[in-house]
Design an enzyme around this catalytic site. Structure first.
Site, PDB file in Angstrom:
ATOM      1  N   GLN A 236      38.036  12.294   5.554  1.00 33.68           N
ATOM      2  CA  GLN A 236      39.307  12.998   5.776  1.00 33.68           C
ATOM      3  C   GLN A 236      40.134  12.357   6.879  1.00 33.68           C
ATOM      4  OE1 GLN A 236      37.315  17.112   5.966  1.00 33.68           O
ATOM      5  NE2 GLN A 236      39.332  17.512   5.126  1.00 33.68           N
TER       6      GLN A 236
ATOM      7  N   GLY B  17      35.389  22.474  10.065  1.00 34.16           N
ATOM      8  CA  GLY B  17      34.623  21.269   9.818  1.00 34.16           C
ATOM      9  C   GLY B  17      35.577  20.169   9.396  1.00 34.16           C
TER      10      GLY B  17
ATOM     11  N   HIS C 289      32.557  16.294   0.648  1.00 36.00           N
ATOM     12  CA  HIS C 289      33.547  15.277   1.027  1.00 36.00           C
ATOM     13  C   HIS C 289      32.912  13.882   1.062  1.00 36.00           C
ATOM     14  CE1 HIS C 289      37.254  17.387   1.851  1.00 36.00           C
ATOM     15  NE2 HIS C 289      36.682  18.253   2.674  1.00 36.00           N
TER      16      HIS C 289
ATOM     17  N   CYS D 125      40.945  23.725   2.818  1.00 36.11           N
ATOM     18  CA  CYS D 125      40.571  22.381   3.258  1.00 36.11           C
ATOM     19  C   CYS D 125      41.766  21.744   3.936  1.00 36.11           C
ATOM     20  CB  CYS D 125      40.138  21.560   2.040  1.00 36.11           C
ATOM     21  SG  CYS D 125      39.611  19.884   2.451  1.00 36.11           S
ATOM     22  N   LEU D 126      41.540  21.063   5.049  1.00 38.62           N
ATOM     23  CA  LEU D 126      42.638  20.410   5.756  1.00 38.62           C
ATOM     24  C   LEU D 126      43.291  19.330   4.899  1.00 38.62           C
ATOM     25  CD1 LEU D 126      41.058  20.080   9.325  1.00 38.62           C
ATOM     26  CD2 LEU D 126      42.676  21.819   8.504  1.00 38.62           C
TER      27      LEU D 126
ATOM     28  N   HIS E 175      30.464  22.208   1.688  1.00 41.65           N
ATOM     29  CA  HIS E 175      31.850  21.716   1.615  1.00 41.65           C
ATOM     30  C   HIS E 175      31.955  20.317   2.241  1.00 41.65           C
ATOM     31  CE1 HIS E 175      36.352  22.591   1.832  1.00 41.65           C
ATOM     32  NE2 HIS E 175      36.220  21.507   2.566  1.00 41.65           N
ATOM     33  N   GLU E 176      31.334  20.140   3.416  1.00 37.92           N
ATOM     34  CA  GLU E 176      31.451  18.849   4.112  1.00 37.92           C
ATOM     35  C   GLU E 176      30.641  17.754   3.420  1.00 37.92           C
ATOM     36  OE1 GLU E 176      33.812  18.641   6.075  1.00 37.92           O
ATOM     37  OE2 GLU E 176      34.075  20.787   6.446  1.00 37.92           O
TER      38      GLU E 176
HETATM   39 NI    NI Z   1      37.566  20.000   3.294  1.00 39.78          NI
END
Ligand code: NI
Length: 183
Positions: A54, A49, A148, A102-103, A144-145
């Site tokens: 991000q 995701g 963000h 997480c990226l 999680h998304e």
């Molecule tokens: Ni993340």
């Protein structure tokens, strides 16, 4: 399409509350291109995701997909899902503890308690309203998304930081047949 640069922890955009996408803008070429670029960026970095903050856009927009992901080989498959202006409307009291990465938090994983089940609504990339019930891994990725979009990262949701680990040490000391979860 283009692969976008991913904001890493410390970039202020990750800590801002993202603005809703005006529904009338969803069909615009700029939003449709951003969605396509986010999907390509998620694929490039083997994410499950990615949220618009991000990639340096403070908008309430995220994409999710799991399809035999090398970073998460045992994760159940999730079809490509585009969430615009998502809202979690109910969460189960029951929690599950799962590994997340997480990226934007490069190279680290930690155990995060998340609601096992939730109800959510959002607009899809055609602007159509979607109402969904999610559980397990899909519910974790949604939480999680959506975090963000609120300016939160998984570190903020860890009950304590004692499981925070680099990937190499995760493989060496923590991988006991459990599956890491989320992005
Ligand atoms: Ni993340």
């Amino acid at each position: 399409m283009a692969i976008l640069k991913v904001a890493r922890l410390g970039h202020p955009v990750l800590r801002q509350a993202a603005k809703p996408v005006p529904p009338g803008d969803i069909s615009s070429s700029s939003i449709q291109r951003l969605i396509d670029d986010m999907i390509e960026t998620m694929h490039e970095y083997d994410g499950v995701g990615i949220a618009a903050p991000q990639v340096h856009h403070s908008l309430q927009l995220a994409v999710i997909e799991v399809e035999r992901n090398p970073r998460y080989p045992q994760a159940p498959e999730i079809p490509l899902t585009v969430l615009i202006n998502p809202e979690i409307t109910a969460r189960s009291d029951a929690k599950r503890l799962g590994w997340e990465g997480c990226l934007s938090v490069d190279g680290l994983r930690g155990e995060v308690p998340r609601a096992e089940q939730l109800s959510a609504r959002w607009l899809d990339r055609s602007g159509r309203p979607v109402q969904a019930e999610a559980q397990g891994f899909f519910a974790v990725v949604i939480q999680h998304e959506v975090d963000h979009l609120l300016g939160k990262v998984f570190l903020d949701r860890m009950a304590d930081l004692t499981t925070l680990t680099h990937l190499k040490e995760y493989d060496r000391y923590w991988l006991h047949g459990e599956e890491p979860e989320s992005e």
